[in-house]
Scaffold this active site. Structure first.
Site, short mmCIF file in Angstrom:
data_model
loop_
_atom_site.label_atom_id
_atom_site.label_comp_id
_atom_site.label_asym_id
_atom_site.label_seq_id
_atom_site.Cartn_x
_atom_site.Cartn_y
_atom_site.Cartn_z
N PHE A 147 0.75 -1.12 -0.01
CA PHE A 147 0.26 0.01 0.02
C PHE A 147 0.89 1.18 0.06
CE2 PHE A 147 0.82 -1.07 4.34
CZ PHE A 147 1.17 0.14 4.99
N CYS A 148 0.25 2.24 -0.44
CA CYS A 148 0.98 3.67 -0.43
C CYS A 148 -0.23 4.61 -0.23
CB CYS A 148 1.87 3.70 -1.82
SG CYS A 148 0.84 3.83 -3.13
N THR A 149 0.17 5.96 -0.42
CA THR A 149 -0.68 7.06 -0.11
C THR A 149 -1.99 6.90 -1.01
OG1 THR A 149 1.39 8.39 0.49
CG2 THR A 149 -0.88 9.50 0.49
N ILE A 182 -4.04 4.62 0.71
CA ILE A 182 -4.49 4.66 1.96
C ILE A 182 -5.70 5.90 2.10
CG2 ILE A 182 -3.66 5.82 4.54
CD1 ILE A 182 -0.81 4.76 3.29
#
Length: 269
Positions: free
Chosen positions: A173-175, A202
Site C-alpha cells: 500500500f501507499c498514499t 490509504i
C-alpha cells in the site's frame, strides 16, 4: 476548498503538447497544486472550488485516454498549495527503471472494503511502499517498513530482503496507489506470483472504511500544507519542520529541541 488527487498510467506520447492548454485552464480556474505529465501518463494533486475542479476533470475526460480517470477527493479549510505547477517529467513517479510499466503488468487490485481480510491473513507479507518519514506518521497494523529514503531504493530492498520462493503472497500500500502500481509491476517482473495492492491507496481506505473497522494506526502523511490527514480524510495534527521538512506530531512540538520555524528534534544538532 476541495482537494483532488489523481493519476493514470497510459501511453501519452504527446504529453509535452498537453501542458500549455492544461496550465492555461488551471490558471483561469484559480487552481493550485502540482500536475506531472510524462510519456507514461499523468499524476497530480490540485485544490480549488467545486466548480473549478469539475471543469478540470471534464476537460481531461474529454480525452479518451483519461475517460475513466479516478479521483480521490477531500475537503479542507486549510490553504493546501501556494501556487500551481504543471511539469514535464521522465516518470510520473520515479522508480528509475523505465522498463517497468504498469500498462504491461500490474498486481491484483484490492478494494478498501476487502483490504482488512487480505492483510489479516498470516501468510501475507504486508509492505508499506512509502518512505520512512511517511511511515513514522502512521501505517497499517503489522506492516513492514522497508526504511527507504526514496522510492528509487525499493528495488534494492526487494532484492536484498524478499524471496519469491519464500514470500508467496505480498500485499502493499501507499498514499494514493500510484507507487504500488510500479512496485507491484516490478515485483511481478522479479518472479513474485501473488502481489496485491490497495486500490486508491490509504486515502481511499480512510475515506471508505469506518473508523470502528479500520486497521490504520496514526495519521497519513500527504504532500501538501495539511501535512497529514486522519479518518475520513480530515485535516490531521502534524506540522512540518521548516528547517528539515520532517513531520512533527503534537508531542514532538512540545520537546525542548523544537523551535517553530528554526529547528526540531531531528535537525537541531
Amino acid at each position: 476548498m476541495l482537494v483532488a488527487a489523481f493519476y493514470k498510467f497510459v501511453s501519452l506520447p504527446d504529453y509535452a503538447e498537453f501542458r500549455d492548454p492544461l496550465l492555461a485552464l488551471c490558471q483561469a480556474q484559480d487552481i493550485r497544486g502540482t500536475i506531472l505529465l510524462a510519456q507514461e501518463g499523468i499524476n497530480g494533486t490540485i485544490a480549488g472550488s467545486r466548480d473549478a475542479i469539475d471543469k478540470i476533470f471534464t476537460y481531461l475526460r474529454n480525452d479518451w485516454r483519461f475517460a475513466n480517470l479516478e479521483i480521490k477527493e477531500s475537503e479542507t479549510e486549510s490553504r493546501v498549495f501556494d501556487r500551481l505547477k504543471v511539469k514535464l517529467k521522465k516518470e510520473i513517479v520515479t522508480l528509475g527503471l523505465p522498463e517497468i510499466s504498469p500498462t504491461q503488468q500490474v498486481g491484483t487490485y484490492v478494494k478498501p472494503k476487502d483490504w482488512n481480510a487480505v492483510i489479516s491473513d498470516p501468510e501475507t507479507i504486508v509492505l508499506d511502499v512509502r518512505n520512512r518519514f511517511e511511515v513514522s506518521v502512521g501505517s497499517f497494523e503489522g506492516a513492514i517498513d522497508p526504511e527507504t529514503a526514496s522510492f528509487r531504493q525499493f528495488p534494492d530492498y526487494v532484492r536484498s530482503q524478499l524471496d519469491p520462493a519464500k514470500h508467496k503472497k505480498v500485499a502493499m500500500f501507499c498514499t494514493g496507489g500510484i507507487r504500488c502500481e510500479k512496485a507491484s509491476s516490478y515485483m511481478l517482473s522479479q518472479g513474485f506470483e501473488e502481489v496485491y495492492h490497495l486500490e486508491g491507496g490509504i486515502l481511499k481506505y480512510l475515506e471508505e472504511v469506518p473508523s470502528e473497522e479500520s486497521l490504520w494506526r496514526g495519521e497519513c502523511f500527504v504532500f501538501d500544507q495539511r501535512v497529514a490527514v486522519t479518518q475520513g480524510v480530515k485535516d490531521g495534527s502534524y506540522v512540518l519542520c521548516q528547517a528539515c521538512g520532517h513531520p512533527l506530531s503534537p508531542d514532538e512540538q512540545t520537546l525542548l529541541h523544537y523551535q517553530a520555524g528554526i529547528a526540531c528534534p531531528y535537525c537541531s544538532e
